[in-house]
Design an enzyme around this catalytic site. Structure first.
Site, PDB file in Angstrom:
ATOM      1  N   CYS A 143      11.002   9.526  11.695  1.00  0.00           N
ATOM      2  CA  CYS A 143      10.604   8.911  12.964  1.00  0.00           C
ATOM      3  C   CYS A 143      11.723   9.100  13.976  1.00  0.00           C
ATOM      4  O   CYS A 143      11.502   9.170  15.176  1.00  0.00           O
ATOM      5  CB  CYS A 143      10.306   7.438  12.754  1.00  0.00           C
ATOM      6  N   LYS A 202       0.878  -1.180   0.000  1.00  0.00           N
ATOM      7  CA  LYS A 202       0.000   0.000   0.000  1.00  0.00           C
ATOM      8  C   LYS A 202       0.912   1.227   0.000  1.00  0.00           C
ATOM      9  O   LYS A 202       1.617   1.494   0.973  1.00  0.00           O
ATOM     10  CB  LYS A 202      -0.890  -0.059   1.249  1.00  0.00           C
ATOM     11  N   GLU A 242       6.327  -0.370  12.936  1.00  0.00           N
ATOM     12  CA  GLU A 242       7.434   0.590  13.079  1.00  0.00           C
ATOM     13  C   GLU A 242       6.796   1.964  13.177  1.00  0.00           C
ATOM     14  O   GLU A 242       6.321   2.507  12.177  1.00  0.00           O
ATOM     15  CB  GLU A 242       8.364   0.504  11.862  1.00  0.00           C
ATOM     16  N   GLU A 253       4.326  13.576  18.798  1.00  0.00           N
ATOM     17  CA  GLU A 253       5.232  13.671  17.661  1.00  0.00           C
ATOM     18  C   GLU A 253       4.640  14.642  16.647  1.00  0.00           C
ATOM     19  O   GLU A 253       3.477  14.522  16.268  1.00  0.00           O
ATOM     20  CB  GLU A 253       5.372  12.279  17.029  1.00  0.00           C
TER      21      GLU A 253
HETATM   22  P1  NAD Z   1       0.057   7.419   8.967  1.00  0.00           P
HETATM   23  O1  NAD Z   1      -0.023   6.423  10.045  1.00  0.00           O
HETATM   24  O2  NAD Z   1      -1.015   8.428   8.860  1.00  0.00           O
HETATM   25  O3  NAD Z   1       0.124   6.694   7.531  1.00  0.00           O
HETATM   26  C1  NAD Z   1       1.092   5.729   7.219  1.00  0.00           C
HETATM   27  C2  NAD Z   1       0.517   4.784   6.169  1.00  0.00           C
HETATM   28  O4  NAD Z   1      -0.597   4.105   6.733  1.00  0.00           O
HETATM   29  C3  NAD Z   1       0.007   5.483   4.909  1.00  0.00           C
HETATM   30  O5  NAD Z   1       0.294   4.695   3.786  1.00  0.00           O
HETATM   31  C4  NAD Z   1      -1.487   5.536   5.151  1.00  0.00           C
HETATM   32  O6  NAD Z   1      -2.232   5.560   3.961  1.00  0.00           O
HETATM   33  C5  NAD Z   1      -1.730   4.238   5.897  1.00  0.00           C
HETATM   34  N1  NAD Z   1      -2.930   4.212   6.746  1.00  0.00           N
HETATM   35  C6  NAD Z   1      -3.547   5.266   7.352  1.00  0.00           C
HETATM   36  N2  NAD Z   1      -4.637   4.839   8.026  1.00  0.00           N
HETATM   37  C7  NAD Z   1      -4.675   3.491   7.876  1.00  0.00           C
HETATM   38  C8  NAD Z   1      -5.552   2.470   8.347  1.00  0.00           C
HETATM   39  N3  NAD Z   1      -6.598   2.751   9.108  1.00  0.00           N
HETATM   40  N4  NAD Z   1      -5.294   1.195   8.009  1.00  0.00           N
HETATM   41  C9  NAD Z   1      -4.213   0.888   7.249  1.00  0.00           C
HETATM   42  N5  NAD Z   1      -3.367   1.803   6.749  1.00  0.00           N
HETATM   43  C10 NAD Z   1      -3.597   3.097   7.065  1.00  0.00           C
HETATM   44  O7  NAD Z   1       1.484   8.105   9.097  1.00  0.00           O
HETATM   45  P2  NAD Z   1       2.095   9.312   8.277  1.00  0.00           P
HETATM   46  O8  NAD Z   1       1.684  10.583   8.884  1.00  0.00           O
HETATM   47  O9  NAD Z   1       1.873   9.096   6.831  1.00  0.00           O
HETATM   48  O10 NAD Z   1       3.640   9.053   8.549  1.00  0.00           O
HETATM   49  C11 NAD Z   1       4.298   9.597   9.633  1.00  0.00           C
HETATM   50  C12 NAD Z   1       4.437   8.592  10.762  1.00  0.00           C
HETATM   51  O11 NAD Z   1       5.223   7.480  10.338  1.00  0.00           O
HETATM   52  C13 NAD Z   1       5.184   9.192  11.935  1.00  0.00           C
HETATM   53  O12 NAD Z   1       4.553   8.811  13.112  1.00  0.00           O
HETATM   54  C14 NAD Z   1       6.564   8.578  11.825  1.00  0.00           C
HETATM   55  O13 NAD Z   1       7.271   8.543  13.037  1.00  0.00           O
HETATM   56  C15 NAD Z   1       6.217   7.209  11.320  1.00  0.00           C
HETATM   57  N6  NAD Z   1       7.385   6.563  10.727  1.00  0.00           N
HETATM   58  C16 NAD Z   1       7.977   5.547  11.422  1.00  0.00           C
HETATM   59  C17 NAD Z   1       9.135   4.942  10.928  1.00  0.00           C
HETATM   60  C18 NAD Z   1       9.815   3.825  11.686  1.00  0.00           C
HETATM   61  O14 NAD Z   1      10.630   3.114  11.101  1.00  0.00           O
HETATM   62  N7  NAD Z   1       9.541   3.637  12.975  1.00  0.00           N
HETATM   63  C19 NAD Z   1       9.667   5.368   9.703  1.00  0.00           C
HETATM   64  C20 NAD Z   1       9.024   6.403   9.020  1.00  0.00           C
HETATM   65  C21 NAD Z   1       7.879   6.989   9.549  1.00  0.00           C
END
Ligand code: NAD
Length: 493
Positions: free
Chosen positions: A291, A182, A257, A390
């Site tokens: 992150c 996705k 993650e 965050e």
């Molecule tokens: P998000 O959780 O809003 O979205 C991440 C992904 O999940 C997107 O592809 C989104 O479409 C999908 N998504 C959203 N709602 C969903 C649901 N209900 N079911 C399944 N998928 C769904 O996060 P974001 O704002 O796009 O990204 C930032 C976040 O990602 C921050 O919290 C950051 O710390 C984290 N992050 C973590 C790491 C790590 O390795 N720990 C790395 C990069 C980013």
């Protein structure tokens, strides 16, 4: 068949199912805007459950065939894909830069990291070790082998998009899983070109499929789909918690993650210029959209004034824009921008002092883009929202502490536990810190970020559910262990 090679410049970004690019079954699209200037970049297929079912059924169809291929041969596909990525390095980086607003230089660096990661996992095809030990029973032998989980649902964030898709797809493939990826809403074409390169590398149709669309629709349907065998998610803690619940109900293997609010400690004996250099990179590189960003800067009283003066001066010199001469670019979309500025305003109303930044850039060069000035705040309560949530943007909060004990306590006073850094010349302090800080990564005299392909990355507390990617540790996510016994019948010899 429409292929990406002939279709790259079209402004519609489709799904990639069974090696074919196709619109969503709904026929609907949403707009992807350039973070740099707010202009329409392309329209993105808005998928729904029908597309999910189609992608998953193709992945399921190919699962046995792909899993029966020896891992060494699977590795050859990965090597070929990495060679093609190297040839297409500029084109990939241009798409990454367009979708994120980061400089081409940074996008190229990220592309190279994705290639290095792919080569690491390609080599794992020749290893894929598991453990063999001796049985306690006479005439009995055992071996423990790795087997693929099945269909892997991979969900990624947009911040370092080509690295994020590689980080999950390559280990899933080498372990023999088929994939439904996705894509993040904001980086759809990066995922599409990645899948198309895998196709060019000869990957059989159906082994890797990419879905575009909204998380709450297509992501949620994907994790709820019964034919999915393992989920790997990189994103926010809020969404990760929800996915964890769904996976828990189904007793499904799930790697989460998640976010971080990472401490960066500056002791009274630190090399202050080095500490400023790393604090700036930790807080502001990639526009703070890491992150692993260092968003809580914890400074000893004795050097607070000197360090903060230097830090403000360095922050004010940062160049902001999307060229290779700039230090940081825009944030990914206007929603993120508004969320972070609201948090800063709330902190200000609660008594925080904004030392620099704190607003959207409104000059003609930046006004149409999603640019947030690099922001430093002080006089913030440890229990306040901005200390705990965050923000995923170029915003850091400064805290003043008396000594090491207070610094360590403050570093650990967070619901997150992803990364941490300390700047000191005292060996004992450094060792004490890296052992006692509650994080999955701890760095001495460096930044809070910087993962390597062959190293485990992940966090404690609300930063994840205990899994680690990439490194050989990711193999544990994408495989199941099977213990096989052989009994020798001596009278048959
Ligand atoms: P998000 O959780 O809003 O979205 C991440 C992904 O999940 C997107 O592809 C989104 O479409 C999908 N998504 C959203 N709602 C969903 C649901 N209900 N079911 C399944 N998928 C769904 O996060 P974001 O704002 O796009 O990204 C930032 C976040 O990602 C921050 O919290 C950051 O710390 C984290 N992050 C973590 C790491 C790590 O390795 N720990 C790395 C990069 C980013």
């Amino acid at each position: 068949m429409v292929t990406l090679a002939s279709n790259l410049e079209l402004c519609e970004v489709g799904n990639f199912i069974d090696n074919q690019i196709a619109p969503a079954q709904s026929g609907e699209y949403f707009d992807k805007l350039s973070p740099h200037d707010g202009k329409l970049l392309w329209r993105v297929a808005s998928s729904d459950i029908r597309d999910v079912l189609s992608a998953v059924s193709h992945a399921r169809r190919m699962q046995t065939q792909w899993s029966l291929m020896p891992p060494v041969q699977r590795g050859l596909f990965l090597f070929r894909a990495c060679n093609l990525m190297e040839l297409e390095r500029s084109r990939i980086a241009e798409i990454v830069a367009a979708e994120t607003g980061k400089s081409l230089k940074d996008a190229l660096g990220e592309t190279d990291a994705a290639i290095a990661l792919g080569r690491f996992y390609a080599g794992e095809g020749q290893r894929l070790y598991s453990r063999t030990t001796t049985s306690g029973v006479e005439n009995r032998y055992n071996m423990i082998v790795r087997q693929p989980c099945g269909v892997a649902a991979l969900i990624v964030a947009a911040n370092t998009p080509i690295a994020n898709v590689a980080w999950k797809t390559f280990p899933a493939l080498i372990c023999g899983n088929t994939v439904v990826l996705k894509a993040a809403e904001d980086t759809p074409k990066t995922a599409l070109i990645f899948a198309d390169i895998l196709r060019q590398a000869g990957l059989p149709a159906g082994v890797v499929n990419v879905l575009q669309g909204f998380g709450q629709v297509v992501g949620a349907s994907l994790v709820s789909e019964a034919q999915v065998d393992v989920i790997s998610f990189t994103g926010s803690t809020e969404v990760g918690r929800w996915i964890g619940k769904i996976a828990g109900e189904r007793l499904l293997k799930c790697s989460l993650e998640l976010g971080g609010k990472n401490p960066f400690v500056v002791c009274d004996d630190a090399d202050l210029d080095q500490a400023v250099h790393w604090a700036i990179l930790s807080a502001f590189s990639n526009a703070g959209q890491r992150c692993a960003a260092g968003s809580r800067i914890i400074i000893f009283d004795a050097i607070y004034k000197e360090f903060v003066t230097k830090l403000i001066a360095a922050t004010e010199q940062l160049r902001i824009g999307n060229s290779d001469q700039d230090n940081l670019g825009p944030v990914i979309n206007v929603r993120s921008l508004e969320r972070m500025l609201n948090a800063v305003n709330k902190a200000k109303n609660e008594g925080a002092t904004i030392l620099c930044g704190g607003s959207r850039l409104k000059n003609s060069e930046h006004a149409n883009g999603f640019y947030v000035a690099p922001t430093l705040l002080e006089n913030v309560n440890v229990d306040s929202e901005i200390s705990n949530c965050e923000l995923f943007g170029p915003i850091a909060v400064l805290y003043r502490v008396k000594n090491f004990e207070e610094a360590l306590n403050l570093a650990n006073a967070s619901s997150y536990g992803l990364t941490a850094a300390i700047h000191t010349q005292n060996y004992h302090r450094a060792l004490q810190f890296v052992q006692a800080v509650q994080s999955g990564v701890a760095t001495v005299n460096g930044g809070t970020f910087g993962s390597e392909p062959h190293m485990p990355f992940g966090g404690l507390k609300q930063s994840g559910n205990g899994t680690r990617e990439p490194g050989t540790e990711a193999l544990d996510i994408y495989t199941e262990l099977k213990n096989i016994y052989f009994n020798v019948l001596p009278n048959h010899v």
